[in-house]
Design an enzyme around this catalytic site. Structure first.
Site, PDB file in Angstrom:
ATOM      1  N   GLY A   1       0.846  -1.189   0.000  1.00  0.00           N
ATOM      2  CA  GLY A   1       0.000   0.000   0.000  1.00  0.00           C
ATOM      3  C   GLY A   1       0.879   1.236   0.000  1.00  0.00           C
ATOM      4  O   GLY A   1       1.900   1.268  -0.685  1.00  0.00           O
ATOM      5  N   CYS A   2       0.492   2.248   0.755  1.00  0.00           N
ATOM      6  CA  CYS A   2       1.270   3.485   0.822  1.00  0.00           C
ATOM      7  C   CYS A   2       2.683   3.219   1.323  1.00  0.00           C
ATOM      8  O   CYS A   2       2.870   2.636   2.388  1.00  0.00           O
ATOM      9  CB  CYS A   2       0.576   4.486   1.743  1.00  0.00           C
ATOM     10  SG  CYS A   2       1.511   6.002   2.025  1.00  0.00           S
ATOM     11  N   PHE A   3       3.690   3.646   0.560  1.00  0.00           N
ATOM     12  CA  PHE A   3       5.062   3.323   0.952  1.00  0.00           C
ATOM     13  C   PHE A   3       5.532   4.091   2.181  1.00  0.00           C
ATOM     14  O   PHE A   3       6.503   3.712   2.812  1.00  0.00           O
ATOM     15  CB  PHE A   3       6.052   3.468  -0.209  1.00  0.00           C
ATOM     16  CG  PHE A   3       6.060   4.776  -0.963  1.00  0.00           C
ATOM     17  CD1 PHE A   3       5.574   5.963  -0.437  1.00  0.00           C
ATOM     18  CD2 PHE A   3       6.579   4.802  -2.258  1.00  0.00           C
ATOM     19  CE1 PHE A   3       5.605   7.151  -1.149  1.00  0.00           C
ATOM     20  CE2 PHE A   3       6.620   5.988  -2.987  1.00  0.00           C
ATOM     21  CZ  PHE A   3       6.122   7.169  -2.429  1.00  0.00           C
TER      22      PHE A   3
END
EC number: 1.8.4.11
Length: 212
Positions: free
Chosen positions: A43-45
């Site tokens: 998902g969001c890094f």
């Protein structure tokens, strides 16, 4: 959940113990020979980086993009969902301190691998769950984990994590690196990443570099 993943960890470690990597399979890596690399997308890094950098044995975590067709993409381009890239992290680690199996344990328990092209409110192919394997051993272990997790019904739905070969990793812009550490007070960090990080620290307290 964690008990099931730990059980699978033991079985996959035994099954893959004799599976050696060839020099050819490691030839593309630029890390020192005593270190190894995992490339993972959860998902969001920003959140992925914040968690994995705290693990004992992890030397460096870099936020960036992988798995797409656009060369040298910008963050804005990736956000459109048209580049084919996923937000991912390149994780350099010391196998003597933490194994690839343990990294997979964290990977499969610390995000929802059954959500297709999203994690929570972050929606799009750039937020897909993916493992970009660097060699045949990593591929074998990732596929074995997914098979066993599905067989054990660790999640109510099947795992949709992509297991694809690593090709190239593009480092994200500088302001994305160590984002949570530098921006802990912004709303996304405070209300999304911090709660996730708190749960992570509690679940993997025995694997952290320092006690929290």
């Amino acid at each position: 959940m964690k008990k099931i993943i730990c059980y699978i960890l033991l079985t996959v470690t035994t099954a893959c113990a004799a599976f050696a990597r060839s020099p050819k399979e490691l030839s593309h890596l630029t890390t020192p020979p005593h270190l190894d690399t995992a490339t993972l997308a959860t998902g969001c890094f920003w959140c992925t980086e914040a968690k994995f950098k705290e693990l004992r044995g992890v030397v460096k975590v870099t936020s960036g993009f992988a798995g797409g067709h656009t060369v040298n993409p910008t963050y804005e381009q990736v956000c459109t969902g048209t580049t084919g890239h996923a937000e991912a992290c390149n994780i350099v680690y010391d196998p003597k301190q933490i194994s690839y199996d343990e990294l997979l344990q964290v990977f499969f328990t610390d995000h929802d691998p059954t959500q297709l092209n999203r994690q929570g409110n972050d929606v799009g192919t750039q937020y897909r769950s993916a493992i970009f394997y660097h060699n045949a051993t990593q591929k074998q272990k990732a596929e074995y984990y997914i098979k066993k997790i599905n067989e054990e019904k660790a999640y109510p739905k099947p795992v949709v994590t992509q297991v694809v070969p690593f090709t190239v990793f593009y480092k994200a812009e500088g302001y994305h690196q160590n984002y949570f550490s530098k921006n802990g007070s912004v709303p996304y960090c405070k209300y999304v990443i911090q709660p996730e990080l708190d749960k992570f620290r509690k679940a993997f307290a025995d694997k952290l570099k320092t006690s929290k």
